[in-house]
Scaffold this motif. Structure first.
Motif, PDB file in Angstrom:
ATOM      1  N   ILE A  72       5.456   9.096   9.452  1.00  0.00           N
ATOM      2  CA  ILE A  72       6.880   9.406   9.405  1.00  0.00           C
ATOM      3  C   ILE A  72       6.968  10.876   9.012  1.00  0.00           C
ATOM      4  O   ILE A  72       6.531  11.261   7.931  1.00  0.00           O
ATOM      5  N   GLY A  73       7.492  11.686   9.894  1.00  0.00           N
ATOM      6  CA  GLY A  73       7.495  13.136   9.701  1.00  0.00           C
ATOM      7  C   GLY A  73       6.205  13.736  10.234  1.00  0.00           C
ATOM      8  O   GLY A  73       5.327  13.034  10.734  1.00  0.00           O
ATOM      9  N   ARG A  74       6.114  15.038  10.125  1.00  0.00           N
ATOM     10  CA  ARG A  74       4.931  15.748  10.636  1.00  0.00           C
ATOM     11  C   ARG A  74       4.466  16.755   9.601  1.00  0.00           C
ATOM     12  O   ARG A  74       5.188  17.099   8.688  1.00  0.00           O
ATOM     13  N   GLY A  75       3.249  17.233   9.774  1.00  0.00           N
ATOM     14  CA  GLY A  75       2.726  18.268   8.895  1.00  0.00           C
ATOM     15  C   GLY A  75       2.324  17.723   7.539  1.00  0.00           C
ATOM     16  O   GLY A  75       2.150  16.513   7.349  1.00  0.00           O
ATOM     17  N   ALA A  76       2.224  18.630   6.576  1.00  0.00           N
ATOM     18  CA  ALA A  76       1.694  18.293   5.252  1.00  0.00           C
ATOM     19  C   ALA A  76       2.544  17.290   4.481  1.00  0.00           C
ATOM     20  O   ALA A  76       2.046  16.614   3.591  1.00  0.00           O
ATOM     21  N   ASN A  77       3.820  17.178   4.783  1.00  0.00           N
ATOM     22  CA  ASN A  77       4.693  16.279   4.021  1.00  0.00           C
ATOM     23  C   ASN A  77       4.897  14.916   4.668  1.00  0.00           C
ATOM     24  O   ASN A  77       5.729  14.148   4.215  1.00  0.00           O
ATOM     25  N   HIS A  78       4.165  14.603   5.736  1.00  0.00           N
ATOM     26  CA  HIS A  78       4.372  13.296   6.355  1.00  0.00           C
ATOM     27  C   HIS A  78       3.808  12.190   5.470  1.00  0.00           C
ATOM     28  O   HIS A  78       3.006  12.438   4.576  1.00  0.00           O
ATOM     29  N   PHE A  79       4.255  10.957   5.723  1.00  0.00           N
ATOM     30  CA  PHE A  79       3.784   9.810   4.957  1.00  0.00           C
ATOM     31  C   PHE A  79       3.742   8.596   5.876  1.00  0.00           C
ATOM     32  O   PHE A  79       4.147   8.661   7.046  1.00  0.00           O
ATOM     33  N   HIS A  80       3.259   7.484   5.355  1.00  0.00           N
ATOM     34  CA  HIS A  80       3.145   6.236   6.107  1.00  0.00           C
ATOM     35  C   HIS A  80       3.667   5.091   5.249  1.00  0.00           C
ATOM     36  O   HIS A  80       3.491   5.088   4.034  1.00  0.00           O
ATOM     37  N   ARG A  81       4.273   4.112   5.867  1.00  0.00           N
ATOM     38  CA  ARG A  81       4.639   2.878   5.177  1.00  0.00           C
ATOM     39  C   ARG A  81       3.530   1.851   5.411  1.00  0.00           C
ATOM     40  O   ARG A  81       2.807   1.923   6.397  1.00  0.00           O
ATOM     41  N   PHE A  82       3.427   0.893   4.486  1.00  0.00           N
ATOM     42  CA  PHE A  82       2.433  -0.166   4.634  1.00  0.00           C
ATOM     43  C   PHE A  82       2.955  -1.443   4.021  1.00  0.00           C
ATOM     44  O   PHE A  82       3.770  -1.422   3.100  1.00  0.00           O
ATOM     45  N   ARG A  83       2.504  -2.579   4.564  1.00  0.00           N
ATOM     46  CA  ARG A  83       2.853  -3.903   4.034  1.00  0.00           C
ATOM     47  C   ARG A  83       1.802  -4.883   4.534  1.00  0.00           C
ATOM     48  O   ARG A  83       1.708  -5.135   5.738  1.00  0.00           O
ATOM     49  N   ILE A  84       1.006  -5.434   3.635  1.00  0.00           N
ATOM     50  CA  ILE A  84      -0.028  -6.398   3.993  1.00  0.00           C
ATOM     51  C   ILE A  84      -0.122  -7.464   2.909  1.00  0.00           C
ATOM     52  O   ILE A  84       0.431  -7.299   1.821  1.00  0.00           O
ATOM     53  N   GLN A  85      -0.852  -8.525   3.194  1.00  0.00           N
ATOM     54  CA  GLN A  85      -1.158  -9.544   2.199  1.00  0.00           C
ATOM     55  C   GLN A  85      -2.578  -9.328   1.708  1.00  0.00           C
ATOM     56  O   GLN A  85      -3.455  -8.953   2.488  1.00  0.00           O
ATOM     57  N   THR A  86      -2.800  -9.598   0.430  1.00  0.00           N
ATOM     58  CA  THR A  86      -4.166  -9.551  -0.111  1.00  0.00           C
ATOM     59  C   THR A  86      -4.937 -10.757   0.395  1.00  0.00           C
ATOM     60  O   THR A  86      -4.362 -11.699   0.935  1.00  0.00           O
ATOM     61  N   ASN A  87      -6.248 -10.737   0.175  1.00  0.00           N
ATOM     62  CA  ASN A  87      -7.052 -11.920   0.433  1.00  0.00           C
ATOM     63  C   ASN A  87      -6.752 -12.965  -0.638  1.00  0.00           C
ATOM     64  O   ASN A  87      -6.278 -12.633  -1.727  1.00  0.00           O
ATOM     65  N   SER A  97       2.957  -3.494  -0.652  1.00  0.00           N
ATOM     66  CA  SER A  97       3.814  -2.728   0.250  1.00  0.00           C
ATOM     67  C   SER A  97       4.237  -1.435  -0.425  1.00  0.00           C
ATOM     68  O   SER A  97       4.150  -1.290  -1.635  1.00  0.00           O
ATOM     69  N   GLY A  98       4.678  -0.502   0.382  1.00  0.00           N
ATOM     70  CA  GLY A  98       5.158   0.768  -0.149  1.00  0.00           C
ATOM     71  C   GLY A  98       4.997   1.880   0.856  1.00  0.00           C
ATOM     72  O   GLY A  98       4.996   1.646   2.068  1.00  0.00           O
ATOM     73  N   ARG A  99       4.856   3.094   0.330  1.00  0.00           N
ATOM     74  CA  ARG A  99       4.625   4.252   1.182  1.00  0.00           C
ATOM     75  C   ARG A  99       3.558   5.125   0.561  1.00  0.00           C
ATOM     76  O   ARG A  99       3.390   5.135  -0.653  1.00  0.00           O
ATOM     77  N   THR A 100       2.825   5.804   1.412  1.00  0.00           N
ATOM     78  CA  THR A 100       1.767   6.683   0.924  1.00  0.00           C
ATOM     79  C   THR A 100       2.376   7.961   0.366  1.00  0.00           C
ATOM     80  O   THR A 100       3.540   8.268   0.602  1.00  0.00           O
ATOM     81  N   THR A 101       1.552   8.724  -0.333  1.00  0.00           N
ATOM     82  CA  THR A 101       1.951  10.071  -0.727  1.00  0.00           C
ATOM     83  C   THR A 101       1.838  10.975   0.492  1.00  0.00           C
ATOM     84  O   THR A 101       1.367  10.563   1.549  1.00  0.00           O
ATOM     85  N   GLY A 102       2.208  12.241   0.322  1.00  0.00           N
ATOM     86  CA  GLY A 102       1.928  13.237   1.347  1.00  0.00           C
ATOM     87  C   GLY A 102       0.430  13.454   1.401  1.00  0.00           C
ATOM     88  O   GLY A 102      -0.337  12.763   0.745  1.00  0.00           O
ATOM     89  N   LEU A 103      -0.008  14.421   2.174  1.00  0.00           N
ATOM     90  CA  LEU A 103      -1.440  14.655   2.346  1.00  0.00           C
ATOM     91  C   LEU A 103      -2.103  15.147   1.070  1.00  0.00           C
ATOM     92  O   LEU A 103      -1.527  15.917   0.317  1.00  0.00           O
ATOM     93  N   ILE A 104      -3.330  14.692   0.865  1.00  0.00           N
ATOM     94  CA  ILE A 104      -4.195  15.187  -0.210  1.00  0.00           C
ATOM     95  C   ILE A 104      -5.398  15.800   0.478  1.00  0.00           C
ATOM     96  O   ILE A 104      -6.028  15.156   1.314  1.00  0.00           O
ATOM     97  N   ARG A 105      -5.713  17.031   0.142  1.00  0.00           N
ATOM     98  CA  ARG A 105      -6.846  17.715   0.760  1.00  0.00           C
ATOM     99  C   ARG A 105      -8.074  17.519  -0.111  1.00  0.00           C
ATOM    100  O   ARG A 105      -8.067  17.851  -1.287  1.00  0.00           O
ATOM    101  N   LEU A 106      -9.143  16.996   0.471  1.00  0.00           N
ATOM    102  CA  LEU A 106     -10.398  16.756  -0.246  1.00  0.00           C
ATOM    103  C   LEU A 106     -11.490  17.613   0.356  1.00  0.00           C
ATOM    104  O   LEU A 106     -11.533  17.832   1.549  1.00  0.00           O
TER     105      LEU A 106
END
Length: 125
Positions: A72-87, A97-106
């Motif tokens: 969602i969005g582009r560049g360094a500030n984009h993020f992703h939503r997620f929703r799954i079930q655990t095992n 569920s939730g949303r990721t942070t922006g990019l982290i450079r490693l």
């Protein structure tokens, strides 16, 4: 990981942090936290895979793995939503569920806040 680029200190990886609490099931929740893994291009956009293990609560913990939604969005500030079930563990599962942070450079010359355990090698006779 978004793209590997060569920095002054070696390859640079871009990932997202994911963290939060699971849904409440049988009177308890678990915390989860991980970095995204594989970068999966898709029609000019992308997703990431992820995996992890929750904290222990009520005497057990859960593993989980999945894929984020498209960026969602582009560049360094984009993020992703997620929703799954655990095992399933202890006869039940939770939803993460939730949303990721922006990019982290490693890597490269930019530091990061991960704790890397030391590895001790033993010689096998």
């Amino acid at each position: 990981m978004v793209r590997n680029q060569q920095g002054n200190g070696g390859p640079v990886q871009f990932r997202h942090r994911m963290e939060g609490l699971t849904t409440l099931v049988q009177g308890h929740r678990h915390s989860f936290g991980n970095l995204t893994d594989l970068f999966i291009p898709e029609d000019g956009r992308h997703r990431h895979t992820f995996q992890g293990i929750t904290t222990t609560a009520d005497g057990h913990r859960h593993t989980y793995s999945g894929q984020t939604g498209l960026n969602i969005g582009r560049g360094a500030n984009h993020f992703h939503r997620f929703r799954i079930q655990t095992n399933i563990a202890d006869g039940h599962r939770h939803i993460i569920s939730g949303r990721t942070t922006g990019l982290i450079r490693l890597g490269g010359v930019v530091g990061h806040r991960l704790i890397i355990e030391s590895i001790k090698r033993k010689r096998v006779k």
